[in-house]
Design an enzyme around this catalytic site. Structure first.
Site, PDB file in Angstrom:
ATOM      1  CE  LYS A 185      30.450  35.605  22.020  1.00  0.00           C
ATOM      2  NZ  LYS A 185      29.600  34.415  22.123  1.00  0.00           N
TER       3      LYS A 185
HETATM    4  C1  LIG Z   1      29.783  33.877  23.722  1.00  0.00           C
HETATM    5  C2  LIG Z   1      28.602  33.759  24.603  1.00  0.00           C
HETATM    6  C3  LIG Z   1      28.696  33.927  25.997  1.00  0.00           C
HETATM    7  C4  LIG Z   1      29.998  34.015  26.748  1.00  0.00           C
HETATM    8  O1  LIG Z   1      30.859  34.990  26.372  1.00  0.00           O
HETATM    9  P1  LIG Z   1      32.434  34.816  26.689  1.00  0.00           P
HETATM   10  O2  LIG Z   1      32.981  36.152  26.371  1.00  0.00           O
HETATM   11  O3  LIG Z   1      32.930  33.736  25.792  1.00  0.00           O
HETATM   12  O4  LIG Z   1      32.564  34.465  28.127  1.00  0.00           O
HETATM   13  C5  LIG Z   1      27.538  33.921  26.748  1.00  0.00           C
HETATM   14  N1  LIG Z   1      26.344  33.733  26.172  1.00  0.00           N
HETATM   15  C6  LIG Z   1      26.206  33.543  24.848  1.00  0.00           C
HETATM   16  C7  LIG Z   1      24.841  33.359  24.284  1.00  0.00           C
HETATM   17  C8  LIG Z   1      27.331  33.532  24.019  1.00  0.00           C
HETATM   18  O5  LIG Z   1      27.180  33.339  22.701  1.00  0.00           O
END
Ligand SMILES: *Cc1c(COP(=O)(O)O)cnc(C)c1O
Length: 368
Positions: A185
């Site tokens: 992210k």
């Molecule tokens: C990465 C992501 C998630 C989930 O996050 P995690 O930390 O992997 O559980 C939820 N929604 C979106 C749009 C994402 O890109």
């Protein structure tokens, strides 16, 4: 190879700062839910312009806990998009609620308000709005729509770290926002981490309880929670990495601007320009191409990694084939899934890397 993410290419100062933060945690002897978590929660909430941040184990838990804090569960419907990470819909199902999938706007990949309107029922309790690829858009329309229909606006901010419009940051428009700090992210930990942000104290207090087995005060469990605590190590490192977030975001925006100027292949379509420069933090730079798989193979042959976000819309995943949806179908989502391709767009890319990608995309023909 030009990669989608290249953590090993991060500046040595970042690495040193992370090691320093880790050392601080080891020296403290306190590993879960402690002062580092509290300090990072306060810092992130402040950047989001909200009063409370509650650190949790990951992004999917932040959404699930958020819905549970709103008393959304069995019998309740939550409208969201099939063009998202599986986690978004999984969180709704895990909260016990019924997901209803609305279609997207083909120009942006974001949830279509008209389609959401068609999905409304007496049971609708919330919309989970996903700021896909890092874009926030038409936020006042969403706030007004949810207010008018007396449903909660929950923001999935996992891809939109600090995207803003008119000074308001993602996570500050709805009743709560859910962030993920998964490594890839825009702000990533060396592991899993997440945070729920809100201006509502009762939500923050309940989320603190739910993330820790439903414990209110030590050894008292007024409700059934889960184990979704945030580690000191992840919080300390995230807090440190925060120093580079603004510059990294600007670099992503610069790369996107170079792509927008340079890409000129008629067979490759770009998504709509953001409404404001700050309203897109380019977690991903996505293009559309009818011959997507050939384009991906062509880039790979030229030393460029490109990935698909997402190749299978949620309603075509095995556990979700019966999920309720827009009566007019989800045609735009299906078309998007078949044509979208994400080009590398990360802060460690040089201008030369960007030009290499541009040249390779422009040079793509289906006759090869
Ligand atoms: C990465 C992501 C998630 C989930 O996050 P995690 O930390 O992997 O559980 C939820 N929604 C979106 C749009 C994402 O890109």
């Amino acid at each position: 190879m030009i990669l989608m993410n290249d953590f090993k290419a991060e500046p040595v100062e970042v690495r040193d700062a992370m090691l320093e933060a880790a050392k601080r945690v080891f020296d403290s002897g306190w590993y879960v839910l402690g002062p580092e978590v509290a300090a990072f929660e306060a810092a992130w909430a402040k950047l989001c312009g909200v009063d409370f941040g509650v650190g949790v184990g990951n992004g999917v838990d932040a959404i699930e806990i958020g819905l549970r804090c709103l008393d959304i569960g069995p019998g309740d419907e939550v409208i969201t998009t099939p063009m998202t990470a599986f986690a978004t819909v999984l969180a709704v199902i895990r909260a016990g609620a019924t997901p209803v999938l609305a279609d997207i706007d083909p120009e942006t990949g974001l949830l279509s308000l008209e389609s959401v309107n068609r999905c409304l029922s007496e049971k609708t309790k919330a919309v989970v709005l996903v700021h896909l690829y890092g874009q926030i858009r038409d936020m006042q329309n969403w706030v007004n729509f949810c207010h008018k229909n007396k449903i909660a606006l929950v923001e999935d901010c996992a891809q939109s770290h600090l995207a803003s419009m008119n000074g308001r940051v993602a996570g500050h428009f709805g009743v709560l926002g859910a962030y993920s700090f998964y490594p890839t992210k825009n702000l990533g930990a060396p592991g899993d981490a997440g945070m729920l942000v809100t201006n509502t104290e009762t939500i923050a207090t309940r989320a603190q309880c739910l993330r820790n087995y439903g414990q209110s005060v030590r050894y008292q469990h007024p409700e059934l929670g889960m184990n979704s605590r945030l580690d000191e190590l992840q919080a300390a490192i995230l807090h440190t990495r925060l120093k580079w977030l603004e510059a990294n975001t600007q670099r992503r925006q610069e790369i996107a601007a170079l792509y927008r100027v340079g890409l000129n292949n008629k067979a490759v379509r770009l998504l709509a320009e953001p409404q404001f420069k700050t309203a897109h933090v380019y977690h991903l730079f996505v293009v559309l191409c009818e011959k997507r798989d050939e384009l991906q193979a062509h880039l790979h042959k030229n030393g460029i990694q490109a990935l698909i976000h997402y190749p299978i819309p949620i309603h075509n995943q095995v556990p979700c084939q019966q999920v309720a949806r827009d009566p007019q179908g989800l045609g735009h989502s299906e078309c998007h899934a078949n044509t979208c391709l994400s080009l590398p767009c990360h802060p460690q890319m040089s201008d030369r890397d960007v030009q290499t990608v541009i040249a390779a995309v422009n040079d793509f023909t289906t006759e090869e």
